[in-house]
Design an enzyme around this catalytic site. Structure first.
Site, PDB file in Angstrom:
ATOM      1  N   CYS A 149       0.892  -1.158   0.140  1.00 34.26           N
ATOM      2  CA  CYS A 149      -0.030  -0.100  -0.153  1.00 34.26           C
ATOM      3  C   CYS A 149       0.695   1.371   0.158  1.00 34.26           C
ATOM      4  O   CYS A 149       0.278   2.466  -0.592  1.00 34.26           O
ATOM      5  CB  CYS A 149      -0.957  -0.614   1.133  1.00 34.26           C
ATOM      6  SG  CYS A 149      -0.014  -0.132   2.393  1.00 34.26           S
ATOM      7  N   HIS A 163      -2.474   0.301   7.181  1.00 34.60           N
ATOM      8  CA  HIS A 163      -2.106   0.580   5.347  1.00 34.60           C
ATOM      9  C   HIS A 163      -2.036   2.063   5.446  1.00 34.60           C
ATOM     10  O   HIS A 163      -1.480   2.993   6.553  1.00 34.60           O
ATOM     11  CB  HIS A 163      -4.445   0.577   5.597  1.00 34.60           C
ATOM     12  CG  HIS A 163      -4.209   0.756   3.866  1.00 34.60           C
ATOM     13  ND1 HIS A 163      -3.623  -0.368   3.081  1.00 34.60           N
ATOM     14  CD2 HIS A 163      -5.352   1.629   3.653  1.00 34.60           C
ATOM     15  CE1 HIS A 163      -4.321   0.059   2.036  1.00 34.60           C
ATOM     16  NE2 HIS A 163      -4.735   0.662   2.119  1.00 34.60           N
ATOM     17  N   ASP A 198      -8.256   5.838  -2.038  1.00 33.14           N
ATOM     18  CA  ASP A 198      -6.877   4.776  -1.853  1.00 33.14           C
ATOM     19  C   ASP A 198      -6.210   4.268  -3.215  1.00 33.14           C
ATOM     20  O   ASP A 198      -7.130   3.277  -3.585  1.00 33.14           O
ATOM     21  CB  ASP A 198      -7.298   3.614  -0.652  1.00 33.14           C
ATOM     22  CG  ASP A 198      -6.683   2.394  -0.134  1.00 33.14           C
ATOM     23  OD1 ASP A 198      -5.551   2.439  -0.434  1.00 33.14           O
ATOM     24  OD2 ASP A 198      -7.041   2.456   0.377  1.00 33.14           O
TER      25      ASP A 198
END
Lengths: 326, 667
Positions: free
Chosen positions: B412, B456, B472
């Protein structure tokens, strides 16, 4: 200043004893109940408090709830220990069984019986008088436990060892639980034997001891050949039956060679000295296996011999002027 | 030595047991030589006990103490601090053990042991550790009890029973004190854990950091919502907002980075219904707190920063509980200040030329900022990027060029980094947000368990009229991560928790293991909420609810009443229950005999001694003369003869029983 302090201390102690005597009057058997039991943190208990304080500070400074929890658990453990320590002493009965009679300065043995309170176990009881040796007693397997303590006796007369201390810090040692028991248990202290020359009456009759034969006496003395005129009742028929010669049983009475120890024989000395000398002669005569009697003002011990005679005589001497002949 | 001052063997054995019980939970934080000292101490004491070795001499003791202090100093580089203190305490305990000879030493030893138990809680508050510590306390208390049972020269497990009973009786009293005792702040600063690593999300984000963190199955925090739990894909737990890129790493703005006028969180008009929830965080040794978007803390002492995150002025050293309200729909920063705009656009010049070029060309092709965002996300989707827990290392000079045009594999943080960089290059204010995404819902108590592997990183982009919008980029590459979580997202790779083969989380498909794990977790939540996380606020709430008002009088009354409620029954059990007269066997048989006699017409008067009664009975019942005589004699023998030898008393008792039986059956 010092003497003032001493006076205060003595006065306080006296008042404490008097208060104690009212609160816990002397008795032959004492059952420990809340009226008689005292409880207070022991020195170890105070040390424990100090440790708890340290733990609490740790808990506060680190804001650690679990440390708070453990500190409080130990604190409340102390509270619970109060009940357990108290229960370890309470309900128990102390019996004064017997006290040994002794001469002044000797160690008198006091026998106590500790009896459990209804199936309850009592651990690590520390039993002692102020000046005695001590004992550590468990009453776990048996219902009673005998304790013998020794204490140096004082002067002539009844000797009471004072209050008996029974204490325990079981189970955690953080608390001291104790009681002062006044037992109605006294040791008899004889006069101190004091050697002296034999008084007139003793030496005169001491050599005497010849048996005087005579009929009508009760004490069997021996056999002799039958002489005519002997009573038929005296004849030793059993011997005759076995084929022995005819014999007569002989009875005898001893001459009255009993020694009287008399108060008046020991003139010219003080009362205590007189008693001491009498005591010496009681022991002397007893040692020689003689028969003797004792006459002192207020008491007469009729002649006799043996241990009982000695004890009676010594007891009379010990209690002279005590106003108590029990 | 006085017998009273001796240490019974039984107590000694309990103390040696406690010695080893104490060190066990500390074993990973003390140097190896402390354990060696322990073993030597135990062996030495046992040899002394067997009469083979002597107690250490005074000079030797001095040498040992100096050596131990020196050893602690050399192992830790200091004697201050929590770990050296604990090591010192444990060593002192072992050394004291060697010289343990009198009761006085034993008291010191046992109280020291209690203190060592306390120190364990400064490191761990786990419910299992607490259970274990209670066991250690039980061992120590047993040793204390055994110390006062003279004549116990053998190991006696019975001592534990009394110690356990007493601790159980103390427990409810402790609970009352625990909830009533006022919690005040620290009185002075104390040495803290010196060697504990900071855990969880760090305020310095480089490619590869989050994927490393995601190897861990540790719990980061647990959340309990007052109402419904929001959808999984909405659970974006914001912790850090990273606006600054320096030397290839992102970090948040420090206090002094922000001009004074911009430091406070702006007041916003909250939109929508608030979500109310409580968070219990595991210690991280860091300051940031996690919450959903736009939150207001309901607990005291928490700060709100200008980038809409919560911050604790002190490092989270213990499990910490806080309550929050969030309005996730609220637009953040509808207007952007000049300083803020400049900050969120800043990029160090010169590196990653290909990435910048790509950004500029994509922006040129877009009609708006929002369109540009979509194009960049589309780029990630179309170019065959791979979401992986094992991203390849990137070069130091142009890491994003390496990632976007070379490896195409990332976690991520790679996507967030590249995305924000491209946004800023194209003149769209953007920043990285680091925290956790998702969480496991525990069906037992409806808490959301957020693990470290839920870590994350995502992005926020400022768009006109919308304010900060969450984007995201990972979702463009691995939609499973956002819908289901990490495990599903990397399922094909088989890398989930590959470094922790023993974690129960790996065995979630085994039903009973999973059920057990979730139950334990629910228990832990409750434990943290009520015990370890119990604080002034909760105490006030609880007490005002229970007592109506919080006043010293109420405190004392409640304390006394509850304590009495516990102590009175305890006292009754101790003092009264056993008072029920328990007859000795001899008495029992004799009373049976008296009963029999009464049925035959001879009733024993209360004042009659057995001998007198026997005389009377024999006159009245001459037939049973023999039996009466035998019974009376045996009974007197058993009762009045002091302490008979056990064997003979057993025989007498048997004969008494036989005679009484015989009499019962005669007609």
């Amino acid at each position: 200043m010092v003497s003032g302090w001493q006076t205060l201390k003595t006065a306080t102690r006296t008042r404490f004893r008097a208060w104690l005597d009212r609160r816990i009057p002397p008795a032959r058997s004492v059952t420990l109940d809340q009226k008689r039991i005292f409880i207070f943190p022991s020195r170890v208990g105070f040390f424990f408090f100090a440790c708890l304080l340290l733990m609490l500070l740790t808990a506060i400074n680190y804001e650690s709830n679990l440390s708070f929890g453990l500190t409080f658990l130990l604190t409340t453990l102390f509270i619970v220990a109060v009940l357990h320590t108290y229960a370890n002493l309470s309900g128990m009965t102390v019996h004064g069984v017997r006290a040994q009679s002794v001469f002044p300065g000797q160690q008198a043995e006091f026998e106590l019986l500790l009896e459990r309170g209804k199936r309850r176990d009592h651990y690590a009881l520390h039993v002692a008088w102020e000046n005695s040796d001590d004992a550590l007693v468990n009453i776990v397997e048996q219902d009673t436990q005998t304790v013998r303590l020794h204490i140096r006796a004082g002067e002539r007369g009844w000797f009471n060892p004072g209050r008996l201390l029974i204490e325990t810090s079981y189970p955690l040692g953080l608390l001291r639980c104790w009681t002062w028991v006044a037992l109605d248990l006294n040791a008899l202290v004889y006069p101190r034997p004091l050697a002296c020359p034999a008084p007139a009456g003793i030496s005169a009759s001491a050599a005497d001891g010849t048996a005087v034969m005579g009929e009508g006496s009760d004490d069997f003395y021996g056999f002799r050949d039958y002489r005519s005129g002997d009573s038929l009742r005296q004849v030793y028929w059993k011997g005759l039956a076995r084929g022995q010669a005819l014999q007569s049983k002989q009875y005898a009475a001893y001459a009255d060679r009993c020694v009287w120890l008399d108060w008046e024989q020991f003139e010219g000395v003080g009362i205590e000295q007189r008693l001491s000398q009498l005591c010496f002669w009681v022991l002397e005569l007893e040692g020689g296996g003689e028969e003797y009697g004792l006459r002192i003002p207020g008491a007469t011990v009729s002649p006799g011999r043996g241990e009982k005679q000695r004890d009676d005589a010594l007891r009379a001497l010990a209690l002279y002027g005590q106003g108590d002949t029990a | 030595m006085n017998v009273e001052q001796q240490v019974p063997r039984n107590a000694l054995i309990w103390m040696i047991l406690s010695l080893f019980a104490l060190i066990l939970p500390h074993i990973e934080r003390v140097p190896l030589w402390v354990i060696a000292v322990y073993v030597v101490a135990a062996v030495w004491r046992i040899q002394v006990f067997r009469g083979l070795w002597a107690y250490p001499r005074r000079w030797l003791k001095l040498v040992l103490i100096l050596a131990a202090s020196g050893g602690v100093f050399f192992s830790f580089g200091s004697v201050l601090g929590l770990e050296p203190t604990v090591a010192l305490l444990l060593t002192a305990f072992a050394l004291k053990m060697i010289e343990l000879s009198s009761r006085k030493d034993a008291y010191v030893l046992i109280f020291l042991g209690y203190f060592v138990c306390i120190t364990e809680f400064l490191f761990s508050q786990d419910i299992l550790i607490v259970g274990y510590s209670l066991f250690t306390v039980l061992l120590l208390t047993t040793a204390l009890v055994a110390l006062h049972q003279p004549g116990q020269q053998r190991f006696n497990r019975g001592s534990m029973k009394l110690a356990g009973t007493m601790l159980l009786q103390a427990f409810p009293l402790m609970l009352v004190l625990f909830f009533l005792f006022p919690r005040i702040g620290p009185l002075w600063t104390v040495p803290i854990k010196s060697h504990t690593a900071k855990t969880g999300m760090s305020d310095l984000l480089k490619p590869g950091d989050v994927s490393k963190l995601s190897q861990s199955a540790e719990v980061a925090f647990r959340v309990q919502f007052d109402g419904e739990i929001p959808a999984f894909s909405d659970l974006y737990w914001r912790g850090l907002v990273m606006s600054r890129l320096e030397e290839g790493a992102w970090r948040s703005l420090r206090y002094w980075d922000v001009p004074a006028a911009e430091r406070r969180m702006p007041e916003l008009d909250a939109v929508g219904e608030p979500l109310s929830y409580a968070v219990i965080m595991e210690p991280t040794q860091q300051n940031w707190l996690f919450s959903l978007r736009y939150s207001q803390p309901a607990s005291d002492g928490l700060l709100m920063l200008a980038d809409y995150r919560l911050y604790s002025p002190i490092q989270i050293e213990h499990e910490t509980q806080y309550r929050v309200q969030s309005w996730p729909q609220t637009p953040l920063d509808p207007e952007l200040s000049a300083w803020r705009r400049e900050t969120e656009l800043a990029l160090p010049a010169g590196d990653n030329p290909r990435t910048r070029e790509l950004a500029r060309s994509l922006r040129a092709a877009s009609v708006s900022d929002a369109d540009f965002v979509d194009r960049v996300l589309g780029y990630f989707t179309q170019q065959g990027f791979v979401y992986t827990l094992e991203p390849p290392l990137l070069g130091d000079d142009d890491p994003m060029d390496d990632f976007l045009f070379d490896s195409l594999r990332g976690f991520c943080e790679h996507y967030a980094y590249a995305f924000v960089m491209m946004m800023r290059e194209a003149g769209v204010p953007a920043r990285i947000v680091a925290g956790y995404m998702g969480g496991e819902i525990n069906p037992v108590n409806r808490t959301v368990i957020v693990h470290q592997f839920d870590a994350h990183a995502w992005a926020e982009v400022w768009l006109a009229e919308q304010g900060w919008v969450r984007v995201d980029p990972t979702a463009a590459v691995a939609p499973d991560r956002i819908e289901w979580g990490l495990e599903q997202a990397v399922e094909g790779e088989g890398t989930f928790l590959s470094a922790s083969p023993l974690s129960p989380l790996r065995y979630r498909d085994i039903d009973w293991v999973n059920a057990l794990r979730l139950r334990y977790d629910a228990l832990t939540y409750r434990w943290q909420a009520w015990v370890t996380g119990f604080n002034q606020e909760q105490q006030f709430d609880l007490l005002s609810r229970w007592l109506g008002e919080v006043s010293p009088q109420r405190f004392v009354t409640v304390l006394l009443l509850t304590w009495a409620a516990v102590l009175v029954p305890v006292a009754a059990v101790l003092l009264l229950r056993r008072r029920r007269h328990q007859l000795s066997p001899a008495d029992k048989h004799y009373l049976a005999f008296c009963e029999r006699m009464a049925r035959m017409g001879v009733v024993r008067e209360p004042w009659e001694s057995p001998a007198d009664f026997a005389q009377r009975a024999m006159r009245k019942l001459p037939r049973y003369r023999q039996e009466i005589e035998a019974i009376t004699e045996a009974y007197q023998d058993l009762t009045y003869r002091p302490a008979p030898a056990p064997s003979s008393s057993g025989e007498t008792l048997a004969s008494l029983r036989r005679s009484v039986r015989k009499l019962q059956f005669v007609r």
